[in-house]
Design a protein around this motif. Structure first.
Motif, PDB file in Angstrom:
ATOM      1  N   GLN A  16      34.248  92.517 -22.333  1.00  0.00           N
ATOM      2  CA  GLN A  16      35.353  93.082 -23.115  1.00  0.00           C
ATOM      3  C   GLN A  16      34.967  94.400 -23.784  1.00  0.00           C
ATOM      4  N   ALA A  17      33.875  95.008 -23.325  1.00  0.00           N
ATOM      5  CA  ALA A  17      33.427  96.278 -23.906  1.00  0.00           C
ATOM      6  C   ALA A  17      33.148  97.291 -22.801  1.00  0.00           C
ATOM      7  N   LEU A  18      34.045  97.336 -21.799  1.00  0.00           N
ATOM      8  CA  LEU A  18      33.864  98.234 -20.665  1.00  0.00           C
ATOM      9  C   LEU A  18      34.985  99.264 -20.623  1.00  0.00           C
ATOM     10  N   SER A  19      34.643 100.516 -20.420  1.00  0.00           N
ATOM     11  CA  SER A  19      35.633 101.576 -20.258  1.00  0.00           C
ATOM     12  C   SER A  19      35.994 101.713 -18.786  1.00  0.00           C
ATOM     13  N   LEU A  20      37.307 101.919 -18.519  1.00  0.00           N
ATOM     14  CA  LEU A  20      37.819 102.093 -17.165  1.00  0.00           C
ATOM     15  C   LEU A  20      38.529 103.430 -17.099  1.00  0.00           C
ATOM     16  N   ARG A  21      38.298 104.185 -16.008  1.00  0.00           N
ATOM     17  CA  ARG A  21      38.941 105.484 -15.847  1.00  0.00           C
ATOM     18  C   ARG A  21      39.379 105.662 -14.400  1.00  0.00           C
ATOM     19  N   LEU A  22      40.476 106.411 -14.219  1.00  0.00           N
ATOM     20  CA  LEU A  22      40.973 106.722 -12.870  1.00  0.00           C
ATOM     21  C   LEU A  22      41.555 108.127 -12.864  1.00  0.00           C
ATOM     22  N   THR A  70      38.477  97.415 -21.590  1.00  0.00           N
ATOM     23  CA  THR A  70      38.778  95.991 -21.436  1.00  0.00           C
ATOM     24  C   THR A  70      39.002  95.303 -22.781  1.00  0.00           C
ATOM     25  N   ALA A  71      38.690  95.977 -23.866  1.00  0.00           N
ATOM     26  CA  ALA A  71      39.011  95.421 -25.185  1.00  0.00           C
ATOM     27  C   ALA A  71      40.515  95.265 -25.379  1.00  0.00           C
ATOM     28  N   GLU A  72      41.311  96.002 -24.576  1.00  0.00           N
ATOM     29  CA  GLU A  72      42.772  95.925 -24.662  1.00  0.00           C
ATOM     30  C   GLU A  72      43.356  94.765 -23.861  1.00  0.00           C
ATOM     31  N   GLN A  73      42.524  93.990 -23.190  1.00  0.00           N
ATOM     32  CA  GLN A  73      43.054  92.872 -22.408  1.00  0.00           C
ATOM     33  C   GLN A  73      43.744  91.844 -23.309  1.00  0.00           C
ATOM     34  N   ILE A  74      44.922  91.424 -22.880  1.00  0.00           N
ATOM     35  CA  ILE A  74      45.646  90.386 -23.609  1.00  0.00           C
ATOM     36  C   ILE A  74      44.906  89.063 -23.499  1.00  0.00           C
ATOM     37  N   PHE A  75      44.467  88.744 -22.289  1.00  0.00           N
ATOM     38  CA  PHE A  75      43.686  87.537 -22.031  1.00  0.00           C
ATOM     39  C   PHE A  75      42.310  87.988 -21.555  1.00  0.00           C
ATOM     40  N   PRO A  76      41.264  87.790 -22.360  1.00  0.00           N
ATOM     41  CA  PRO A  76      39.935  88.261 -21.968  1.00  0.00           C
ATOM     42  C   PRO A  76      39.397  87.489 -20.770  1.00  0.00           C
ATOM     43  N   VAL A  77      38.331  88.018 -20.208  1.00  0.00           N
ATOM     44  CA  VAL A  77      37.774  87.456 -18.979  1.00  0.00           C
ATOM     45  C   VAL A  77      37.515  85.963 -19.103  1.00  0.00           C
TER      46      VAL A  77
END
Length: 285
Positions: A199-205, A217-224
């Motif tokens: 939950q501490a990973l940055s994603l970019r595209l 991934t801190a913004e995930q509604i339902f964490p992994v």
């Protein structure tokens, strides 16, 4: 460890990227990177020992294709609308339970393979996602801690989507998610011990060099942990199954008109901290 598969499509060989960034050949130890390997702690320990002892031969990476990091995937389970910011941008109510759909395993291609825009498509969209790879058979898991213990590792996934097929053509989402080449995966399968907090990973595209998605991934509604636990209540997860855990804000669907959907000739690049980078050119199917 960073596990990967290299070579021409259908004839990939198992490999490992060591701490110095040198590509190492695993074919003397294992036949492939698949669920059977991920479930075998003894073989994984032998690989770690071989790395530490410097016993793995180097491979010349120059011009070598990188394939999907996992062979013989059983199923690809996907979680929809799993980021607060993505739900906001699309005007959707955040779900009260995870939204589940599937991608066929044959949608999975290498991280730099060509992505095909489907015939008749006018709304092909991008989605950078964290993929979770299962390493132990999981059924009716009771806690998030137990769920994470069943995760073998993580990878970058591109959940390419055709929005008209998905939303406007009736039925479920599957028509817009299962077109060929619609799930580039990799470059690496990074073992869970190297990802202490998913939950501490940055994603970019980026599309054609322009940053489109920049999330966490801190913004995930339902964490992994909750995603894996929840999914195990409805189906058995086996070693080598993959879960795509949703995308952050910044997709074409959430942008003002005219929405900048993908077309042949576009170039998409995406990355997740510590998990590597992908680059795909788009072509007509």
């Amino acid at each position: 460890m960073k596990l990967l598969r290299v070579g021409t499509a259908g004839a990939e060989r198992p490999a490992l990227l060591d701490a110095e960034g040198i590509l190492r050949d695993l074919s003397g130890l294992v036949a492939d990177i698949d669920g059977a390997l991920l479930a075998d702690d003894a073989v994984l320990s032998r690989i770690r020992s071989a790395v530490a002892a410097g016993e793995l031969p180097a491979l010349d990476a120059d011009g070598l294709r990188v394939g999907p990091p996992l062979a013989r995937i059983g199923k690809v389970v996907c979680i929809g609308l799993n980021y607060h910011d993505h739900a906001r941008e699309t005007g959707a109510e955040p779900p009260t339970e995870p939204v589940i759909f599937f991608k066929a395993a044959d949608t999975v291609v290498g991280p730099n393979d060509t992505v095909l825009v489907p015939r008749g498509s006018v709304k092909t969209d991008w989605e950078v996602e964290l993929a979770v790879v299962i390493g132990r058979t999981a059924r009716y898991l009771e806690s998030g801690e137990e769920a994470l213990a069943h995760v073998a590792g993580y990878a970058v996934a591109h959940d390419v989507s055709e929005r008209e097929f998905q939303i406007e053509r009736g039925g479920t989402w599957d028509k817009g998610k299962n077109c060929e080449t619609f799930n580039p995966l990799g470059p690496w399968l990074v073992t869970a011990d190297e990802v202490p907090d998913p939950q501490a990973l940055s994603l970019r595209l980026w599309v054609n060099g322009e940053l489109k998605q920049d999330g966490t991934t801190a913004e995930q509604i339902f964490p992994v942990a909750e995603v894996v636990r929840y999914v195990s209540q409805f189906m058995t997860l086996y070693p080598g199954d993959v879960i795509n855990t949703g995308t952050p804000a910044g997709v074409a669907l959430g942008r003002p008109e005219p929405k900048p959907f993908l077309q042949a000739g576009d170039v998409v690049e995406l990355e997740i901290d510590g998990l590597g980078r992908q680059r795909q050119s788009l072509a007509d199917a």
